[in-house]
Scaffold this active site. Structure first.
Site, short mmCIF file in Angstrom:
data_model
loop_
_atom_site.label_atom_id
_atom_site.label_comp_id
_atom_site.label_asym_id
_atom_site.label_seq_id
_atom_site.Cartn_x
_atom_site.Cartn_y
_atom_site.Cartn_z
N ASP A 95 0.83 -1.05 0.11
CA ASP A 95 -0.09 0.24 -0.08
C ASP A 95 0.84 1.09 0.12
OD1 ASP A 95 -1.95 1.79 0.04
OD2 ASP A 95 -3.04 1.00 2.00
N VAL A 96 1.47 1.63 -1.16
CA VAL A 96 2.24 2.78 -1.26
C VAL A 96 1.53 3.97 -1.93
CG1 VAL A 96 4.25 1.23 -1.27
CG2 VAL A 96 2.96 1.89 -3.54
N LYS A 97 0.49 3.84 -2.35
CA LYS A 97 -0.65 4.86 -3.34
C LYS A 97 0.45 5.99 -4.09
CE LYS A 97 -4.06 4.73 0.10
NZ LYS A 97 -3.37 3.91 1.22
N ARG A 98 1.43 5.35 -4.95
CA ARG A 98 2.31 6.20 -5.71
C ARG A 98 1.41 6.78 -6.79
NH1 ARG A 98 5.23 6.18 -1.90
NH2 ARG A 98 7.21 4.60 -2.04
N THR A 123 -0.55 -0.34 -4.73
CA THR A 123 -1.95 0.76 -4.75
C THR A 123 -1.23 1.99 -5.51
OG1 THR A 123 -1.43 1.54 -2.62
CG2 THR A 123 -3.22 0.15 -2.67
#
Length: 288
Positions: A95-98, A123
């Site tokens: 879950d890094v939401k780059r 993510t």
């Protein structure tokens, strides 16, 4: 077997629960971290959770922020956790939401789809445009990786941008979802799903059925159940015959041991119990 076949089968066999390893050092009992470095304490806690839940959950989500906050030692624990999941033939979501484009996005893809931080899924935040998604396609297509892209999130501020009305009176997030669906439809396997999934919060009960129907070939990562108190019926409606999505629960699982007098001696046992309870609650309420 493709990545999506593995995920689909895991959900069929073990249920749809996604265990969120959003581990804070504060969650770990004092007796379990004495005379240990931060990285060892975090990893040992995660390993106990994984060992106790691997047959009652589909996948593990590791929120990178919790590990970044502890610097290099935290990232060592992050890497060791991902490696342990992989060695046990389990599945992971980083879950890094780059959210970036061009060469920067390609480097993010390399960082999180290979090497020390390799995960099966990551993510992404799509709000810079589709050129913030396309740099990941090479890994998705050639290395059998996947992404979950933010669509309709469960936080209170989600409506600030996601639900802005367009000229045709539709919400903005549907435009995002439609573009991602078009891309995903080119990558479907025999499960009927593709490796480009959506993050869809379960707290918006008036939207869940419409979203599920509109994006029927897309796997969902469903936050909001547990600490955010989404209704189990909403979650059930975002699934597709109890598949087609994974339901994330983090603190409710990791900290469940605190609800029991003997919890410190049975951290993994009570995490497992919460996984099973979560699955049953959603399944039972969905049948009502």
């Amino acid at each position: 077997m493709t990545l999506m076949e593995r995920l689909y089968n895991k959900v069929s066999q073990n249920g749809f629960v996604c265990v969120g390893l959003d581990t804070s050092i504060d969650y770990i009992p004092k007796t379990h971290k004495e005379n240990k470095s931060i990285d060892q304490a975090l990893f040992d806690f995660n390993r106990e959770i994984i060992d106790s839940t691997k047959d009652v959950c589909a996948i593990y989500k590791i929120q990178i922020a919790y590990y970044e906050s502890y610097g290099l030692l935290g990232m060592k624990a992050y890497s060791k956790t991902l490696s342990y999941i992989r060695k046990n033939n389990l599945l992971s979501i980083a879950d890094v939401k780059r959210s970036d484009i061009a060469q920067s996005a390609k480097q993010y893809a390399k960082a999180h789809f290979s090497g020390d931080f390799e995960a099966d899924f990551i993510t992404l935040n799509p709000y810079m445009g589709m050129d913030s998604i396309s740099p990941y396609l090479d890994f998705i297509e050639k290395k059998d990786k996947g992404v979950f892209v933010l669509l309709r999130t469960s936080n209170p501020g989600a409506s600030d941008f996601e639900c802005l009305k367009l000229k045709d009176n539709s919400e903005f997030f549907y435009t995002v979802g439609d573009k991602l669906k078009e891309l995903n439809n080119k990558l479907l396997d025999k499960t009927g799903y593709g490796p480009i999934g959506l993050v869809v919060g379960a707290t918006h009960k008036d939207e869940v059925e419409k979203i599920r129907k509109r994006y029927d070939n897309m796997f969902f990562l469903i936050p909001g159940f547990g600490a955010q108190m989404a209704e189990s019926m909403n979650v059930y409606k975002l699934l597709n015959n109890l598949n087609g999505g994974v339901v994330n629960s983090s603190r409710a699982i990791l900290k469940n041991y605190l609800n029991f007098d003997d919890g410190e001696d049975k951290i993994g046992y009570y995490a497992r119990l919460k996984c099973i309870e979560t699955r049953k609650e959603i399944e039972n309420n969905g049948r009502l």
